[in-house]
Design a protein around this motif. Structure first.
Motif, PDB file in Angstrom:
ATOM      1  N   GLU A  91       1.597  -7.356  -4.103  1.00  0.00           N
ATOM      2  CA  GLU A  91       1.440  -8.597  -3.342  1.00  0.00           C
ATOM      3  C   GLU A  91       1.373  -8.312  -1.835  1.00  0.00           C
ATOM      4  O   GLU A  91       0.566  -8.919  -1.123  1.00  0.00           O
ATOM      5  N   LEU A  92       2.205  -7.393  -1.352  1.00  0.00           N
ATOM      6  CA  LEU A  92       2.205  -7.068   0.075  1.00  0.00           C
ATOM      7  C   LEU A  92       0.922  -6.360   0.481  1.00  0.00           C
ATOM      8  O   LEU A  92       0.366  -6.633   1.546  1.00  0.00           O
ATOM      9  N   ILE A  93       0.447  -5.459  -0.364  1.00  0.00           N
ATOM     10  CA  ILE A  93      -0.806  -4.762  -0.079  1.00  0.00           C
ATOM     11  C   ILE A  93      -1.947  -5.774  -0.016  1.00  0.00           C
ATOM     12  O   ILE A  93      -2.745  -5.764   0.927  1.00  0.00           O
ATOM     13  N   ASP A  94      -2.014  -6.675  -0.995  1.00  0.00           N
ATOM     14  CA  ASP A  94      -3.069  -7.693  -1.026  1.00  0.00           C
ATOM     15  C   ASP A  94      -3.011  -8.626   0.185  1.00  0.00           C
ATOM     16  O   ASP A  94      -4.047  -9.108   0.651  1.00  0.00           O
ATOM     17  N   ALA A  95      -1.816  -8.876   0.698  1.00  0.00           N
ATOM     18  CA  ALA A  95      -1.651  -9.776   1.844  1.00  0.00           C
ATOM     19  C   ALA A  95      -2.043  -9.122   3.165  1.00  0.00           C
ATOM     20  O   ALA A  95      -2.142  -9.795   4.187  1.00  0.00           O
ATOM     21  N   GLY A  96      -2.254  -7.805   3.152  1.00  0.00           N
ATOM     22  CA  GLY A  96      -2.640  -7.107   4.372  1.00  0.00           C
ATOM     23  C   GLY A  96      -1.486  -6.787   5.305  1.00  0.00           C
ATOM     24  O   GLY A  96      -1.674  -6.606   6.506  1.00  0.00           O
TER      25      GLY A  96
END
Length: 151
Positions: A91-96
């Motif tokens: 989720e953190l990776i996807d959020a940038g």
């Protein structure tokens, strides 16, 4: 080294974690704060109950697009597995998110550690930030989980 804004955010995350005491078991009581690129708090959350979105998901939902390029400050290393909820690491990776500040590394992590996976994804990670303060809330869960793991 954590900035003054990150230290303040970690204290806020530790306070949020307290909200989960008594309702998250067998999961840990975790707090999370998202700072935008300027260091302004744009999202915050805590794990409320087992099976519900994790602290990071609540904080990311509150932050929305302001999370991109920002910093996640969390009391316990994020989860790395998909279960009832998605893996917070993903989720953190996807959020940038560009930086993650963690108080306590989770000794019960499954597979490769989430912090290492974030680093491999190009995200800056700092650990052990205000660890003692976060352990005030996390120590009972860690003690119980690690004792169960040894049985």
């Amino acid at each position: 080294m954590a900035s003054d804004l990150e230290l303040c955010a970690m204290r806020q995350a530790s306070t949020l974690a307290v909200l989960g005491l008594g309702t998250t078991s067998p999961n840990p009581p975790v707090g999370c704060v998202i700072l935008d690129q300027r260091g302004t708090v744009v999202g915050a959350g805590s794990l409320r109950r087992k099976g519900e979105p994790h602290a990071e998901a609540h904080a990311l939902d509150a932050a929305g697009g302001a999370a991109r390029g920002g910093t996640t400050v969390v009391t316990l290393e994020l989860c790395n597995h998909v279960g009832v909820t998605p893996a917070c690491r993903h989720e953190l990776i996807d959020a940038g998110i560009s930086r993650v500040v963690i108080a306590v590394i989770d000794p019960t992590s499954r597979g490769d550690g989430p912090a290492a996976m974030l680093i491999a994804a190009g995200i800056e990670v700092e650990t052990d930030v205000l660890r003692g303060e976060a352990l005030t809330v996390l120590e009972p869960w860690l003690t119980r989980r690690c004792a169960v793991g040894r049985s």
